[in-house]
Design an enzyme around this catalytic site. Structure first.
Site, short mmCIF file in Angstrom:
data_model
loop_
_atom_site.label_atom_id
_atom_site.label_comp_id
_atom_site.label_asym_id
_atom_site.label_seq_id
_atom_site.Cartn_x
_atom_site.Cartn_y
_atom_site.Cartn_z
N ARG A 144 -7.90 -20.36 -1.35
CA ARG A 144 -6.88 -20.17 -0.33
C ARG A 144 -5.79 -21.25 -0.36
O ARG A 144 -6.07 -22.43 -0.15
CB ARG A 144 -7.52 -20.13 1.07
CG ARG A 144 -6.53 -19.73 2.16
CD ARG A 144 -7.18 -19.64 3.53
NE ARG A 144 -6.22 -19.18 4.53
CZ ARG A 144 -5.32 -19.97 5.12
NH1 ARG A 144 -5.29 -21.26 4.83
NH2 ARG A 144 -4.47 -19.48 6.01
N TYR A 162 0.83 -1.21 0.00
CA TYR A 162 0.00 0.00 0.00
C TYR A 162 0.86 1.25 0.00
O TYR A 162 2.08 1.18 0.22
CB TYR A 162 -0.94 0.00 1.20
CG TYR A 162 -0.27 0.32 2.52
CD1 TYR A 162 0.52 -0.61 3.18
CD2 TYR A 162 -0.40 1.59 3.10
CE1 TYR A 162 1.15 -0.30 4.38
CE2 TYR A 162 0.22 1.90 4.30
CZ TYR A 162 0.99 0.96 4.94
OH TYR A 162 1.63 1.27 6.11
N LYS A 204 6.61 -1.94 1.89
CA LYS A 204 5.40 -1.34 2.50
C LYS A 204 4.25 -2.34 2.38
O LYS A 204 3.32 -2.18 1.59
CB LYS A 204 5.08 0.02 1.88
CG LYS A 204 4.25 0.90 2.80
CD LYS A 204 4.34 2.36 2.43
CE LYS A 204 3.35 3.25 3.15
NZ LYS A 204 3.44 3.26 4.61
N HIS A 227 -1.21 -21.23 0.30
CA HIS A 227 -0.14 -20.30 0.65
C HIS A 227 0.70 -19.91 -0.55
O HIS A 227 1.10 -18.76 -0.69
CB HIS A 227 0.75 -20.91 1.74
CG HIS A 227 0.11 -20.88 3.09
ND1 HIS A 227 -1.09 -21.50 3.36
CD2 HIS A 227 0.48 -20.28 4.24
CE1 HIS A 227 -1.42 -21.29 4.62
NE2 HIS A 227 -0.48 -20.55 5.18
N ARG A 232 7.98 3.94 -5.04
CA ARG A 232 8.15 3.02 -3.93
C ARG A 232 7.15 1.86 -4.01
O ARG A 232 7.49 0.72 -3.69
CB ARG A 232 8.01 3.75 -2.59
CG ARG A 232 8.34 2.85 -1.39
CD ARG A 232 8.38 3.61 -0.10
NE ARG A 232 7.08 4.16 0.27
CZ ARG A 232 6.87 4.97 1.31
NH1 ARG A 232 7.88 5.32 2.09
NH2 ARG A 232 5.67 5.42 1.59
N GLU A 247 12.66 2.89 14.04
CA GLU A 247 11.76 3.92 13.51
C GLU A 247 10.50 3.95 14.36
O GLU A 247 10.42 3.27 15.38
CB GLU A 247 11.43 3.62 12.03
CG GLU A 247 10.72 2.30 11.82
CD GLU A 247 10.33 2.05 10.35
OE1 GLU A 247 10.21 3.00 9.57
OE2 GLU A 247 10.13 0.87 10.01
#
Ligand code: PDD
Length: 284
Positions: free
Chosen positions: A99, A32, A146, A101, A51, A178
């Site tokens: 579903r 995101y 991210k 993995h 990014r 951070e």
């Protein structure tokens, strides 16, 4: 009408549908960005988009639009919602599949959604400063991505917030990394220190703007790790993010930092940052 972007279309938010087997929903298998809008114009859009594509590459995730197309869609959405001061949130997941993995086959297209939100600049907190709590950094070792997987960040933020703090400042062992949703900085003898860009932090766009402002204005900026005791001895501490800009931290845990007020270097950076916001021309 509040509109959102869902897989190529700008539609009414109430009509938006996400499949329950979307891998973002099932696994947090996605990425995101949060991009600022000031006075109807995006800020550092290009950097955020770059990014996003870098995060995608690191995750082996294919984004079904070019950077230009996606930027165009976001601008359309901002326009559609007449956002003045706010954010646009953009998310890309590995798409919908039964579903399992391992990754789905290549013909499963990534899901892309975006929405906007009005969000004023937190002026009062920026003027008065906020408090933070130190929390052990238990996140995974690819904080440079991210990723939607934010559980480590959320647990830390909750620990800080439930004690009344604005942010959790994270440390791995003794090393400060951070914030839970920001980068962390300290000032000592006029020098700004922040964790170097490694896999242990997110390379914040606000951090990069700050670095550039320092370079252009002869403020010493050192990408060097510092320790928890250094933080308590600092003259000033601040955090930075898309939503918080340059935010002074005046107390950590119960200990006052410096003289307990936003420091002169932090205030100078806030002024330079505001100037940069005014200068930045819109991406069209
Ligand atoms: N957070 N580090 C972490 C862990 C973050 O989540 C963020 C941003 C930053 C600062 O990055 P930037 O300057 O590019 O916003 C650093 C966003 C705003 C969020 O999750 O809402």
């Amino acid at each position: 009408m509040n509109t959102v972007f869902v897989n190529g279309e700008v539609i009414d938010r109430v009509d938006a549908k996400i499949d329950i087997e979307d891998r973002g929903y099932q696994f947090g298998d996605g990425i995101y960005e949060v991009i600022r809008v000031y006075g109807g114009n995006t800020f550092t859009m290009k950097e955020h988009m770059e990014r996003l594509y870098q995060s995608a590459e690191k995750m082996k995730l294919s984004i079904p639009y070019s950077e230009e197309e996606l930027t165009g869609h976001l601008l359309e959405l901002i326009d559609s919602n007449q956002v003045k001061d706010g954010i646009v949130y953009l998310q890309v997941t590995r798409g919908v599949s039964s579903r399992q993995h391992h990754f789905p086959s290549k013909d499963v297209k990534g899901s892309v959604v975006a929405y906007t939100k009005d969000l004023p600049v937190p002026l009062r907190q920026m003027e008065q400063g906020v408090t933070a709590k130190l929390v052990e950094d238990i996140r995974w070792l690819r904080c440079d991505i991210k990723s939607l997987n934010l559980l480590g960040n959320l647990l830390a933020k909750e620990e800080a917030a439930s004690d009344g703090h604005f942010e959790a400042i994270l440390h791995r062992g003794d090393t400060v990394t951070e914030g839970s949703s920001s980068n962390a900085f300290m000032v000592k003898d006029g020098v700004i220190y922040t964790h170097p860009v490694t896999n242990l932090i997110l390379n914040g766009i606000t951090r990069r703007v700050i670095e550039d402002l320092c370079r252009r204005n002869a403020i010493s900026f050192q990408e060097e790790t510092f320790l928890v005791p250094d933080l308590f001895e600092a003259d000033e501490v601040f955090i930075a993010s898309t939503t918080s800009e340059v935010m002074p931290v005046i107390k950590i845990n119960q200990q006052v930092i410096g003289n307990g007020k936003p420091g002169s270097v932090t205030k100078k950076l806030q002024a330079l940052f505001s100037e940069r916001k005014r200068e930045q021309s819109p991406v069209k």
